[in-house]
Design a protein around this motif. Structure first.
Motif, PDB file in Angstrom:
ATOM      1  N   ILE A  93       0.812  -1.224   0.000  1.00 57.46           N
ATOM      2  CA  ILE A  93       0.000   0.000   0.000  1.00 57.46           C
ATOM      3  C   ILE A  93       0.843   1.270   0.000  1.00 57.46           C
ATOM      4  O   ILE A  93       0.287   2.364  -0.115  1.00 57.46           O
ATOM      5  N   PHE A  94       2.156   1.159   0.123  1.00 58.39           N
ATOM      6  CA  PHE A  94       2.998   2.353   0.194  1.00 58.39           C
ATOM      7  C   PHE A  94       2.802   3.269  -1.020  1.00 58.39           C
ATOM      8  O   PHE A  94       2.588   4.479  -0.843  1.00 58.39           O
ATOM      9  N   PRO A  95       2.854   2.762  -2.266  1.00 52.04           N
ATOM     10  CA  PRO A  95       2.591   3.651  -3.410  1.00 52.04           C
ATOM     11  C   PRO A  95       1.176   4.234  -3.371  1.00 52.04           C
ATOM     12  O   PRO A  95       0.963   5.384  -3.780  1.00 52.04           O
ATOM     13  N   GLY A  96       0.215   3.460  -2.881  1.00 51.05           N
ATOM     14  CA  GLY A  96      -1.149   3.949  -2.781  1.00 51.05           C
ATOM     15  C   GLY A  96      -1.293   5.071  -1.766  1.00 51.05           C
ATOM     16  O   GLY A  96      -2.084   6.005  -1.969  1.00 51.05           O
ATOM     17  N   ILE A  97      -0.541   4.998  -0.681  1.00 48.50           N
ATOM     18  CA  ILE A  97      -0.581   6.061   0.327  1.00 48.50           C
ATOM     19  C   ILE A  97       0.033   7.341  -0.234  1.00 48.50           C
ATOM     20  O   ILE A  97      -0.436   8.446   0.060  1.00 48.50           O
ATOM     21  N   ILE A  98       1.074   7.202  -1.044  1.00 49.31           N
ATOM     22  CA  ILE A  98       1.636   8.387  -1.716  1.00 49.31           C
ATOM     23  C   ILE A  98       0.590   9.006  -2.630  1.00 49.31           C
ATOM     24  O   ILE A  98       0.394  10.227  -2.651  1.00 49.31           O
ATOM     25  N   ALA A  99      -0.111   8.152  -3.396  1.00 47.52           N
ATOM     26  CA  ALA A  99      -1.165   8.645  -4.284  1.00 47.52           C
ATOM     27  C   ALA A  99      -2.296   9.294  -3.489  1.00 47.52           C
ATOM     28  O   ALA A  99      -2.877  10.300  -3.927  1.00 47.52           O
ATOM     29  N   GLN A 100      -2.610   8.745  -2.334  1.00 44.45           N
ATOM     30  CA  GLN A 100      -3.641   9.332  -1.476  1.00 44.45           C
ATOM     31  C   GLN A 100      -3.253  10.742  -1.051  1.00 44.45           C
ATOM     32  O   GLN A 100      -4.075  11.677  -1.075  1.00 44.45           O
ATOM     33  N   THR A 101      -2.013  10.909  -0.656  1.00 37.23           N
ATOM     34  CA  THR A 101      -1.521  12.219  -0.234  1.00 37.23           C
ATOM     35  C   THR A 101      -1.602  13.218  -1.376  1.00 37.23           C
ATOM     36  O   THR A 101      -2.027  14.366  -1.190  1.00 37.23           O
ATOM     37  N   ILE A 102      -1.206  12.780  -2.568  1.00 41.30           N
ATOM     38  CA  ILE A 102      -1.278  13.649  -3.746  1.00 41.30           C
ATOM     39  C   ILE A 102      -2.727  14.040  -4.022  1.00 41.30           C
ATOM     40  O   ILE A 102      -3.034  15.212  -4.284  1.00 41.30           O
ATOM     41  N   LEU A 103      -3.623  13.059  -3.953  1.00 39.58           N
ATOM     42  CA  LEU A 103      -5.041  13.302  -4.233  1.00 39.58           C
ATOM     43  C   LEU A 103      -5.631  14.332  -3.281  1.00 39.58           C
ATOM     44  O   LEU A 103      -6.227  15.330  -3.721  1.00 39.58           O
ATOM     45  N   PHE A 104      -5.491  14.103  -1.990  1.00 31.48           N
ATOM     46  CA  PHE A 104      -6.109  14.982  -1.001  1.00 31.48           C
ATOM     47  C   PHE A 104      -5.512  16.385  -1.059  1.00 31.48           C
ATOM     48  O   PHE A 104      -6.243  17.378  -0.996  1.00 31.48           O
ATOM     49  N   THR A 105      -4.194  16.480  -1.177  1.00 29.39           N
ATOM     50  CA  THR A 105      -3.554  17.792  -1.242  1.00 29.39           C
ATOM     51  C   THR A 105      -3.984  18.550  -2.486  1.00 29.39           C
ATOM     52  O   THR A 105      -4.327  19.739  -2.424  1.00 29.39           O
ATOM     53  N   SER A 106      -3.981  17.864  -3.625  1.00 33.25           N
ATOM     54  CA  SER A 106      -4.273  18.518  -4.897  1.00 33.25           C
ATOM     55  C   SER A 106      -5.714  19.007  -4.977  1.00 33.25           C
ATOM     56  O   SER A 106      -5.974  20.157  -5.327  1.00 33.25           O
ATOM     57  N   VAL A 107      -6.648  18.126  -4.642  1.00 37.89           N
ATOM     58  CA  VAL A 107      -8.055  18.466  -4.799  1.00 37.89           C
ATOM     59  C   VAL A 107      -8.469  19.563  -3.831  1.00 37.89           C
ATOM     60  O   VAL A 107      -9.091  20.558  -4.217  1.00 37.89           O
ATOM     61  N   PHE A 108      -8.120  19.405  -2.560  1.00 37.88           N
ATOM     62  CA  PHE A 108      -8.573  20.371  -1.559  1.00 37.88           C
ATOM     63  C   PHE A 108      -7.837  21.699  -1.637  1.00 37.88           C
ATOM     64  O   PHE A 108      -8.301  22.694  -1.094  1.00 37.88           O
TER      65      PHE A 108
END
Length: 254
Positions: A60-75
């Protein structure tokens, strides 16, 4: 040259805004680490990934990086709403810079913030026994920038047609969580029921997660070039749509 300078000024303002709030930076790093350590360890006790060294947390490590990118970018798109409320957006609109350049400058600033967080998380990869080479580090950073441009554009697109921060956060809450959960960040996307697999394949973040997983873990479902093409096309499309909507909406401010 004035357009480039305008993009730079808007980018610089977004970066300074991000760096000014130390608590925001700390939260954006601590939250994914909590997901990785607590969720990864807890679920990893019952989910066995024997084909991946390091087990579920590594997966899940790459997925957690993607999660961080998603939340930061969208909000981060909420900055448009805040600038509109305080009148700063009107000052930008009367300056000699086009609306697409304003959106591009904001998208670059949002992506820079995401890249900073990606770099920090990659530096902490030793916590899950992942060895990051220089090549994988550089490519992961480039991928994070492209992914962030797309979802930053999505956030700016919603912000362009939203009047308040409350409305923006409400809309984003209904969009961000499904995107994350249906991206394959927390589970393999092979062997899913047909209806769920279709939803996963229609999600652009799926290809971002798969691309990061290929670079970091050397495992992926799709060929890397397909992942790269899809997230690049998504990013370009979101920036263009955000620019068009922003131009239509903000004409009423002048």
């Amino acid at each position: 040259m004035s357009e480039i300078e305008g993009i730079y000024v808007v980018w610089l303002r977004e970066v300074k805004r991000f760096l000014r709030y130390k608590s925001r930076i700390l939260t954006s790093i601590v939250t994914p680490l909590l997901w990785l350590i607590i969720f990864g360890t807890g679920l990893g006790m019952s989910v066995k990934f024997t084909n991946i060294p390091g087990g579920y947390r590594t997966f899940i490590f790459p997925g957690i990086i993607a999660q961080t990118i998603l939340f930061t970018s969208v909000f981060s798109g909420v900055s448009v709403v805040i600038d509109r409320q305080y009148g700063f957006l009107k000052e930008i609109l009367v300056s000699p810079i086009s609306r697409p350049s304003i959106i591009l400058g904001k998208a670059f600033g949002i992506s820079t913030a995401s890249v900073i967080q990606t770099v920090i998380l990659l530096a902490l990869s030793f916590l899950v026994n992942i060895e990051i080479t220089l090549t994988s580090f550089v490519i992961s950073v480039i991928l994070s920038f492209i992914i962030s441009m797309g979802f930053g554009g999505l956030g700016l697109m919603i912000a362009a047609i939203t009047e308040s921060t409350e409305g923006f956060n409400l809309v984003m809450s209904f969009i961000v969580l499904p995107i994350f959960l249906l991206s394959g960040a927390l589970f393999p996307i092979t062997g899913l029921p047909t209806w769920l697999q279709r939803a996963v394949y229609a999600n652009p973040l799926t290809y971002g997660v798969d691309a990061l997983r290929f670079i970091i873990l050397h495992r992926s479902v799709f060929p890397f070039w397909i992942n790269l093409c899809i997230i690049s096309l998504f990013s370009i499309s979101m920036i263009l749509i955000a620019s068009i909507l922003f131009d239509i909406k903000e004409q009423n401010l002048l």
